[in-house]
Design a protein around this motif. Structure first.
Motif: not given
Length: 583
Positions: A50-52, A81, A77
């Motif tokens: 996940h990019e977070e 993120h 998106p």
């Protein structure tokens, strides 16, 4: 040799010394990924889920390694993120470069797929924020971004349209853009104050009778100088959370942490001091600092805008802590009266006895303090510890003892959940082979738990410790203690994290009873490579501050009177704790 704009970008990152990029692929950055693929012998790509987590990992990399952290995300998106992890870097002043993709340069603003203006979106989080206009713009923009991130200790952002990435490196250049004019060097801005200012600071400190020292992240690497100052002024060293590793917890000069998750001796030192020395900290909780007018204050900080931000300052010194202390120490007179320090040391000895007693409790359900106390026994002297946000932060701050060359960090001013595991990924990437421990609550872990697959994929030596109480504990206690209301909306559906770990290829362990803690936790830490340990604990054990205030006690009583469903179990726990503390 660079053939595309993306090649120019990656080659310039390598020239800046970047060796790791955290990312997840996407069609908006395919050009950059092709360049990374052809240069994988020079720069490592770490795939997250996940990019977070990519932004968190870059922030953790920057915190632990002290170097530029880099994350990469696709258009729309993917870039969105990144934001939570980037705000974490911004608020804790970490140098992170975020590179994002964008849609085709000539379709921007036409409602095309993933046409999100990330430059506009990132304008608050970034100290430098620019869209790359073409291949000839790459080096200039990247150099400016890296310099800004390093010089201002913040987030820099470059947005590169997908077709621009694949344009020929030798595409047209304006006549004014002279090749080679941009340099890859950042000047050292850590200046030492002049003799007059240093003497003024020394005069304030020398005049004090009860001098307390509060250190933060800026004092990391300055343990010897901090102890020399503490010895000279005969005063205790109080630690902000991000400064926990700045001075070993077994130092005779420290009284531990400050704030809700701090110690009673540190709170006492703040209440009783007549002089406060702030070293590399922007501790935000004003209610725990000396009241205005109570204490004279000298502050050292790399950021001149933070001098006097939290407490009135008599003398401010801007620069790096170590060279300033080196220049200041010869001017400090050694105090003959050691009573203020000795009182703090006596209180700290009693506090440590109390913490050890709580860590050895055999109650069922198991107390969360048992986890920290027991994990502490198995921490290697060179461990890197990342901690999530929640009640788990209290148990880690109080019961994990930093020693040797250990590193420690958490999300500071942003206080976001879900940071610990991706921080650990960043730490393991920065220091291959070094033991890393991520201490998580079950709430925070579930936010980024897919990154356990990242740990498994790269066989990172990360031990994940989950303090599992099936509730959002910090929010629960804030509702009860600060709001005077019964808890609501905090219950979590139970997840068997050990089974989840096994499903992604990581050995999973579970401990539910205090008498099994040492054996099972020891097994998990002796496991080669990664391991996950879920520790099921009492949800009704409150992370009370070192000294509870009357207002907090009244709100606590009000909540129970209004019908807190676990009130009898909570009262029993609090009563037992109070009796033990008195005894």
């Amino acid at each position: 040799m660079a053939t595309t704009a993306a090649d120019v970008l990656v080659d310039r990152l390598i020239a800046w010394g970047v060796d790791t990029v955290f990312s997840l692929p996407g069609d908006g950055i395919n050009g950059i990924f092709e360049s990374l693929r052809r240069r994988q012998d020079k720069v490592r790509y770490v795939q997250v889920r996940h990019e977070e987590a990519a932004a968190f990992a870059a922030c953790g990399y920057a915190k632990f390694a002290g170097r530029l952290g880099v994350c990469l995300a696709t258009s729309g998106p993917g870039g969105i993120h990144l934001l939570n992890g980037l705000y974490d870097a911004k608020m804790d002043k970490q140098a992170v470069l975020a590179v994002t993709g964008h849609t085709f340069h000539d379709l921007i603003g036409t409602n095309y797929q993933q046409d999100v203006d990330l430059v506009k979106l990132f304008q608050d989080v970034a100290v430098y924020n620019e869209r790359v206009a073409g291949p000839a713009h790459v080096v200039n923009a990247l150099d400016a971004a890296v310099k800004a991130a390093l010089a201002y200790r913040g987030v820099a952002h470059l947005c590169i349209p997908k077709d621009v990435q694949e344009m020929p490196a030798d595409a047209s250049r304006s006549a004014a853009n002279v090749p080679g004019h941009s340099g890859d060097l950042v000047a050292d801005t850590g200046l030492t104050p002049g003799a007059k200012t240093l003497q003024a600071a020394a005069d304030v400190i020398n005049a004090g009778k009860r001098v307390a020292i509060l250190i933060g992240r800026g004092a990391i690497g300055c343990a010897a100088e901090v102890e020399q100052l503490a010895d000279a002024v005969a005063g205790p060293v109080v630690k902000a959370l991000l400064g926990k590793a700045a001075l070993p917890d077994d130092s005779p000069y420290t009284s531990g942490g400050l704030g809700l998750l701090g110690t009673a001796p540190s709170q006492d030192a703040m209440k009783e001091c007549d002089t406060l020395v702030l070293l590399g900290t922007s501790f935000p909780y004003l209610e725990f600092l000396p009241k205005p007018g109570q204490a004279k204050c000298v502050q050292l900080d790399i950021d001149p805008t933070r001098i006097g931000l939290r407490h009135p300052v008599d003398v401010g010194l801007s620069g790096y802590v170590r060279p300033i202390l080196t220049a200041l120490l010869p001017l400090i007179e050694k105090k003959a009266d050691r009573s203020f320090l000795e009182t703090a040391q006596d209180r700290m000895a009693k506090w440590n006895e109390l913490m050890d007693e709580r860590g050895r409790r055999t109650d069922f359900p198991m107390k969360p303090q048992v986890v920290g106390y027991t994990v502490n026994q198995f921490l290697p002297a060179d461990a890197i510890i990342s901690v999530d946000c929640g009640t788990v932060t209290t148990w880690a701050a109080r019961h994990l003892k930093v020693r040797g060359t250990m590193m420690f960090s958490a999300s500071g001013l942003l206080a976001t959940m879900g940071n610990a595991l991706p921080y650990a990924v960043g730490a393991a990437a920065a220091f291959p082979g070094r033991p890393v421990v991520a201490v998580c609550g079950d709430g925070g872990f579930t936010m980024t738990m897919t990154e356990l697959a990242t740990v498994a994929k790269y066989n990172l030596p990360v031990k994940v410790v989950i303090v599992k109480n099936n509730t959002l504990g910090q929010i629960k206690w804030e509702q009860i203690v600060f709001e005077g209301n019964p808890e609501y909306g905090c219950d979590l559906h139970p997840i068997d994290f050990a089974k989840f770990a096994e499903a992604v290829g990581v050995p999973g362990y579970t401990v539910e009873k205090a008498e099994d803690a040492e054996r099972i936790i020891g097994e998990a830490f002796r496991q080669p490579g990664p391991a996950l340990l879920q520790c099921v604990v009492d949800a009704n054990e409150p992370p009370m501050p070192g000294h509870a205030t009357t207002a907090q006690a009244l709100q606590f009583a009000k909540s129970l009177a209004r019908g807190e469903r676990d009130r009898w179990d909570i009262l029993k726990t609090v009563f037992k704790n109070a009796v033990r503390e008195v005894i």
